[in-house]
Every structure is written in C-alpha cells, then in structure tokens.
Scaffold this motif. Structure first.
Motif, short mmCIF file in Angstrom:
data_model
loop_
_atom_site.label_atom_id
_atom_site.label_comp_id
_atom_site.label_asym_id
_atom_site.label_seq_id
_atom_site.Cartn_x
_atom_site.Cartn_y
_atom_site.Cartn_z
N THR A 185 0.82 -1.21 0.00
CA THR A 185 0.00 0.00 0.00
C THR A 185 0.85 1.26 0.00
OG1 THR A 185 -1.72 -1.18 1.22
CG2 THR A 185 -1.83 1.23 1.20
N HIS A 186 0.64 2.11 -0.99
CA HIS A 186 1.36 3.37 -1.10
C HIS A 186 0.35 4.45 -1.49
CE1 HIS A 186 1.29 1.33 -4.94
NE2 HIS A 186 1.63 2.43 -5.60
N THR A 187 0.53 5.61 -0.92
CA THR A 187 -0.46 6.65 -1.09
C THR A 187 0.18 8.02 -0.93
OG1 THR A 187 -2.69 7.34 -0.42
CG2 THR A 187 -1.17 6.70 1.35
N GLY A 188 -0.64 9.04 -1.02
CA GLY A 188 -0.16 10.41 -0.90
C GLY A 188 -0.97 11.32 -1.81
N PRO A 189 -0.49 12.52 -2.05
CA PRO A 189 -1.19 13.45 -2.94
C PRO A 189 -1.43 12.82 -4.32
CG PRO A 189 0.63 14.55 -1.81
CD PRO A 189 0.76 13.09 -1.50
N ARG A 190 -2.61 13.09 -4.89
CA ARG A 190 -3.05 12.62 -6.20
C ARG A 190 -3.60 11.19 -6.17
NH1 ARG A 190 2.54 14.35 -9.20
NH2 ARG A 190 2.70 16.43 -8.28
N ARG A 191 -3.76 10.61 -5.01
CA ARG A 191 -4.31 9.26 -4.90
C ARG A 191 -5.77 9.27 -5.33
NH1 ARG A 191 -3.13 3.74 -4.66
NH2 ARG A 191 -3.73 2.80 -2.68
N GLY A 192 -6.17 8.32 -6.16
CA GLY A 192 -7.54 8.25 -6.64
C GLY A 192 -8.53 7.99 -5.52
N ASP A 193 -9.72 8.56 -5.63
CA ASP A 193 -10.68 8.47 -4.53
C ASP A 193 -11.43 7.15 -4.48
OD1 ASP A 193 -12.34 8.79 -6.70
OD2 ASP A 193 -13.42 10.51 -5.93
N VAL A 194 -11.02 6.18 -5.29
CA VAL A 194 -11.59 4.84 -5.17
C VAL A 194 -10.86 4.02 -4.11
CG1 VAL A 194 -12.41 4.78 -7.55
CG2 VAL A 194 -10.14 3.92 -7.01
N PHE A 195 -9.75 4.54 -3.61
CA PHE A 195 -8.98 3.84 -2.59
C PHE A 195 -9.36 4.37 -1.21
CE2 PHE A 195 -6.47 3.68 -6.47
CZ PHE A 195 -6.24 2.31 -6.57
N ALA A 196 -9.33 3.47 -0.21
CA ALA A 196 -9.92 3.76 1.10
C ALA A 196 -9.40 5.05 1.71
CB ALA A 196 -9.67 2.59 2.05
N ARG A 225 -2.79 -3.09 6.98
CA ARG A 225 -1.99 -2.58 5.88
C ARG A 225 -0.67 -2.02 6.41
NH1 ARG A 225 -5.08 -5.00 3.26
NH2 ARG A 225 -6.43 -4.35 1.57
N THR A 226 0.37 -2.14 5.58
CA THR A 226 1.63 -1.44 5.83
C THR A 226 1.70 -0.30 4.84
OG1 THR A 226 2.74 -3.43 6.64
CG2 THR A 226 4.14 -1.63 5.86
N GLY A 254 7.73 -1.83 0.20
CA GLY A 254 6.68 -1.30 1.07
C GLY A 254 7.26 -0.54 2.24
N GLY A 255 6.37 0.02 3.03
CA GLY A 255 6.77 0.83 4.16
C GLY A 255 7.10 0.02 5.39
N THR A 256 7.18 0.72 6.52
CA THR A 256 7.53 0.08 7.79
C THR A 256 6.46 0.27 8.85
OG1 THR A 256 8.74 2.07 8.47
CG2 THR A 256 10.01 0.33 7.38
N PHE A 257 5.45 1.10 8.57
CA PHE A 257 4.40 1.37 9.55
C PHE A 257 3.14 0.60 9.17
CE2 PHE A 257 0.64 3.64 11.01
CZ PHE A 257 0.90 3.75 12.36
#
Length: 337
Positions: A185-196, A225-226, A254-257
C-alpha cells in the motif's frame, strides 16, 4: 546522449510522481504513454513543459491496442521502461473482470512484445505488479516475503499475478532485462478516490467545507496494511532500474508502519478541524466480495540489493493526502461519489 525513460500510465498518481522525481534528480527525457482520453489532472503542472517539449513528451497509446504500443516503442526507443499503466481499481475489477484481465495481463504481454520486436533498443524494464497477488495470507506467513504463494482475492489481484508472471517470462524466455515489483500500500497526494484512505480524506475535506454531513462512509475497516508514501515508492522504482538491475528478479517493496484501515481513518479524523463531530458508517457498496486483509511485507531482499529505505512518515503522508483533498475541494476540482 540523453537517456530516455518511457512511463506507461504517466497520468496516474505514481506515474506523475515518478515524472517529478526523474525531472528533479536526473537529466533524462521523460516520455509518457497515455490514452487520448486520460484525465490530465495529475499532470497539469507538467503541461507547459510538454507543450514546450522541455524534457517531457506525451504519446498516445493503449495497452489494448498492440499497434499503438509498437508505434510508441519505435518512436521513443527508450533506455528505461516503467510499466505502471493498468486497470488499478480492485473493486472495479469485480464488475469488469474481462477488461481488467485484458488490460493488465494481455496489455503487459503486448507491451513487452513491442519492446522485443524493436531492434533499436534494449531497455531496462520495470513491470509493476502488486502486493494484491498474495491475497489472503495466513498470519503465520507474515511478514510476506517474495516466495509466499499467490492467493489473489479479486480479479484485479489475479490480473496482477498474470502481470508478474508475464514480466518474468519475457526475462527468462527472451533474455530481456525485466524486473517485477510487488508494491504494498502506497499513497499520498493525487491518490484516486476509489482507494480507502483517499476517499476518507476526500470526505473529511468535504465535511470541513460543510458540503456533506459529518459522516464518513466506509467499507472494511479491519484489513491490516503497511503504509508507504508514493514519493518513497518512485524513488524505489528509480533504484530498481539503475542499481545493478538483475533480469528476471522480483521484489516486495513497502513501508515500515502497519495499522488497520480503521486506525488509519481514526488518524485522519484526529487531524481534521471537525474531528470531534465526525462519525463513521459502513456502506455495503464499499465492501469487496473478498479482501486481502493482511498486507505486511518483508522488504529485506529489495533493501539489501538497492539500499533503499522509506523516509516519509505515515503521519506526513496522511497530512499531505488530506491537504491535497482540501485543495481539490476548495478549487471545486472533484466529483461527489
């Protein structure tokens, strides 16, 4: 001679951030492939450079049209290919499975075949699969390493398993420098609004603007999720193709959190100016028929090969995502859904 990168899906969240990274950190020219009807919201800040032909170039192409892919490859003759384009919405794939398979599995095959047919280039190729290929993983197999068996939980996940295998096939059968990634899971600005996390941030921004009642509509909040930031993700992709690329290799990134989707929502609510008044309501339409509910990666292989580490905190990512949606709402640059 200036190197050339081809990004399929340049207008998406990841493609647009990767373009930003390459422009800032390399002297490469960036060629983006997109469909003629693709929305340009994520690349609005690049359009002046595109129009001036200042290191950024757009090309019409469609993964479902082999001839268009041949034309793009022959025209660009890239040194690097970042294959990011896909039907990328798991929930949509339940309603449109055939289109998802065609775009993601056959589309990847068509693209790599177009590269194979071009005798004027031998690019380093990144094929972007997904952590969704692992699907429903038993707790005893956490964290998930690269050898964990695939158990996809949606047509999208099945299509990405195919994408992953097609990439490795071309590396092994045709001696092409192709590597695949399973980005978690990766996210941030510009992420589509179909994702939680993005639809939650969008709803909170609308609540703050008094456009909707103070109720956030949700799907499954129990999935673990991480989380990582898209800006860390694109830096990983750059290292993938430049740090001793090994044909046929495949990596978890992936991340660490880690936290549940519900705890992620609680954090977003906690940083909202309306946090005290917001309630949460499950909406049946937002639930998947099946869900990949334990997505925690072991990224040792990729980190040891490239030296990559995520640097942007979960808190910063969520703040930037919420601020992005606040700006979209303020500028009336969104659809209510």
């Amino acid at each position: 001679m200036t190197k050339k990168a081809l990004i399929t899906g340049i207008t998406g969240m990841v493609g647009s951030h990767l373009t930003d990274y390459l422009l800032e950190n390399t002297d490469w020219d960036v060629h983006g492939m997109c469909r003629w009807r693709s929305p340009l919201d994520n690349v609005n800040h690049l359009l002046d450079r595109v129009n001036r032909k200042d290191r950024v170039f757009f090309h019409d192409g469609d993964l479902c049209d082999a001839i268009s892919l041949i034309h793009v490859i022959d025209e660009v003759r890239p040194d690097y290919v970042f294959h990011l384009a896909a039907q990328s919405y798991p929930k949509t794939s339940f309603d449109s499975p055939i289109q998802t398979y065609d775009t993601n599995i056959l589309g990847t095959h068509r693209l790599l075949e177009a590269v194979r047919m071009c005798k004027e280039c031998e690019p380093v190729i990144h094929v972007c699969a997904s952590s969704e290929v692992f699907g429903r993983v038993p707790k005893e197999f956490l964290p998930i390493n690269e050898e964990c068996k695939f158990h996809p939980a949606s047509p999208y996940a099945i299509s990405k398993a195919g994408t992953d295998l097609v990439g490795r096939y071309f590396a092994e059968a045709h001696n092409m420098t192709v590597m695949t990634t399973r980005m978690f899971t990766h996210t941030g600005p510009r992420r589509g609004d179909v994702f939680a996390e993005s639809t939650f941030a969008k709803q909170i921004a609308m609540i703050e603007a008094e456009m909707i009642p103070p109720v956030v509509k949700t799907g499954n909040l129990d999935s673990l999720r991480t989380w990582s930031d898209v800006r860390d993700a694109v830096r990983a992709y750059f290292l993938l193709v430049t740090k001793n690329p090994v044909p046929g290799e495949y990596y978890n990134i992936g991340g660490t959190f880690s936290c549940s989707v519900g705890d992620m929502l609680k954090h977003l609510v906690s940083i909202s100016s309306c946090g005290d008044s917001i309630t949460v309501e499950t909406e049946q339409a937002r639930l998947r028929a099946l869900d990949a509910d334990l997505q925690v990666p072991d990224t040792t292989k990729f980190r040891e090969h490239t030296g990559w580490e995520p640097t942007i905190s979960f808190e910063q990512t969520m703040q930037d995502l919420l601020d992005f949606w606040r700006k979209q709402v303020r500028n009336n640059n969104f659809l209510t859904r």
